[in-house]
Design a protein around this motif. Structure first.
Motif, short mmCIF file in Angstrom:
data_model
loop_
_atom_site.label_atom_id
_atom_site.label_comp_id
_atom_site.label_asym_id
_atom_site.label_seq_id
_atom_site.Cartn_x
_atom_site.Cartn_y
_atom_site.Cartn_z
N UNK A 37 0.85 -1.18 0.00
CA UNK A 37 0.00 0.00 0.00
C UNK A 37 0.88 1.23 0.00
N UNK A 38 0.45 2.25 -0.70
CA UNK A 38 1.25 3.46 -0.83
C UNK A 38 0.53 4.66 -0.25
N UNK A 39 1.32 5.62 0.19
CA UNK A 39 0.78 6.83 0.80
C UNK A 39 1.58 8.01 0.29
N UNK A 40 0.89 9.05 -0.14
CA UNK A 40 1.56 10.28 -0.52
C UNK A 40 1.08 11.41 0.37
N UNK A 41 1.94 12.36 0.62
CA UNK A 41 1.58 13.48 1.48
C UNK A 41 2.10 14.77 0.87
N UNK A 42 1.68 15.89 1.46
CA UNK A 42 1.92 17.16 0.77
C UNK A 42 2.98 18.05 1.42
N UNK A 43 3.03 18.04 2.75
CA UNK A 43 3.94 18.97 3.42
C UNK A 43 5.04 18.23 4.16
N UNK A 44 6.01 18.96 4.66
CA UNK A 44 7.11 18.34 5.40
C UNK A 44 6.59 17.66 6.66
N UNK A 45 7.23 16.56 7.03
CA UNK A 45 6.78 15.79 8.18
C UNK A 45 7.92 15.52 9.15
N UNK A 46 7.58 15.26 10.41
CA UNK A 46 8.55 14.75 11.37
C UNK A 46 8.55 13.24 11.38
N UNK A 47 7.38 12.68 11.27
CA UNK A 47 7.29 11.24 11.13
C UNK A 47 6.00 10.87 10.42
N UNK A 48 5.90 9.62 10.04
CA UNK A 48 4.71 9.11 9.38
C UNK A 48 4.34 7.81 10.07
N UNK A 49 3.06 7.63 10.29
CA UNK A 49 2.60 6.46 11.02
C UNK A 49 1.60 5.67 10.18
N UNK A 50 1.58 4.38 10.40
CA UNK A 50 0.59 3.52 9.76
C UNK A 50 -0.28 2.89 10.84
N UNK A 51 -1.58 2.86 10.55
CA UNK A 51 -2.56 2.29 11.46
C UNK A 51 -3.40 1.25 10.71
N UNK A 52 -3.94 0.31 11.48
CA UNK A 52 -4.87 -0.68 10.94
C UNK A 52 -6.21 -0.53 11.64
N UNK A 53 -7.27 -0.74 10.90
CA UNK A 53 -8.60 -0.70 11.48
C UNK A 53 -9.39 -1.92 11.01
N UNK A 54 -9.71 -2.79 11.94
CA UNK A 54 -10.60 -3.90 11.63
C UNK A 54 -12.03 -3.37 11.57
N UNK A 55 -12.86 -4.08 10.84
CA UNK A 55 -14.21 -3.62 10.59
C UNK A 55 -14.96 -3.33 11.88
#
Lengths: 116, 110
Positions: free
Chosen positions: B21-39
């Motif tokens: 899975x891919x993620x794009x963002x627009x502004x400068x970041x300090x960190x990026x996190x990934x989360x999961x959500x079950x139904x």
């Protein structure tokens, strides 16, 4: 483990009612957040609080207010519920010291609110 | 507008295959996190990658970050039916607020 508890999993209310959604966390976190989640729109921040009695507007505060009288509890209030507030509401908490602002947020299981 | 945008919106694979899975963002970041959500549940934090890191692993998860392209990817190897969920990337904005993308719905068929 951090536990964030939302008082109701499902809630059905009528248009015009005043609705309270409650959230409690057990990790002494300074920061607490309320989001709503809608299909195609993702999660949007409604309000957050970085300390007791402190609150900041998020991206979509209109029609909502919040209350943080105790550190562990953050309430979301729909002053006069409307059908467009039917949604999934998620509460989250995170430690508040500046050095920890980048740390993960811990989420409750959500309240699915239907306004009829 | 959303800071993070995931791609694809939906992904369907067989058990044992890899999921990216891919993620794009627009502004400068300090960190990026990934989360999961079950139904029907809340979000669960999976992994955090800092802006000065290029790759990070956690079990069957591998996250990459390319700050020059403002993009990140999440790879789940040897997927299982239990990995079926929505996956969100999130970036940090002021006061530690998270801005989420719209998510990728992953379905893993047994």
């Amino acid at each position: 483990d951090v536990k964030v508890t939302q008082s109701s999993r499902y809630l059905v209310k009528r248009t015009g009612e005043k609705v309270f959604l409650e959230c409690v966390q057990d990790m002494d976190h300074e920061n607490m957040f309320w989001y709503r989640q809608d299909p195609g729109l993702g999660l949007r921040l409604i309000y957050f609080s970085y300390d007791v009695k402190m609150k900041e507007k998020g991206d979509i505060p209109e029609g909502y207010s919040v209350s943080r009288e105790k550190k562990e509890r953050f309430s979301l209030i729909l002053e006069s519920a409307s059908t467009n507030q039917t949604s999934m509401y998620l509460c989250a908490s995170r430690a508040g010291r500046r050095a920890l602002w980048g740390q993960p947020q811990h989420f409750g299981d959500g309240t699915r609110l239907s306004i009829l | 507008s959303q800071q993070g945008e995931e791609d694809p919106q939906a992904l369907s694979i067989q058990e044992g295959e890899n999921a990216t899975m891919n993620c794009s963002y627009k502004t400068s970041i300090n960190n990026l996190q990934w989360y999961r959500q079950n139904s029907g549940r809340g979000l669960v934090h999976l992994i955090l990658i800092r802006s000065n890191e290029r790759e990070k692993h956690s079990g069957r998860l591998r996250v990459t970050l390319d700050t020059s392209k403002k993009s990140s990817s999440l790879l789940i190897t040897a997927s299982r039916a239990a990995d079926t969920a929505s996956y969100f990337c999130a970036t940090i904005t002021s006061y530690g607020k998270l801005t989420f993308g719209q998510g990728t719905i992953l379905t893993v068929h047994p």
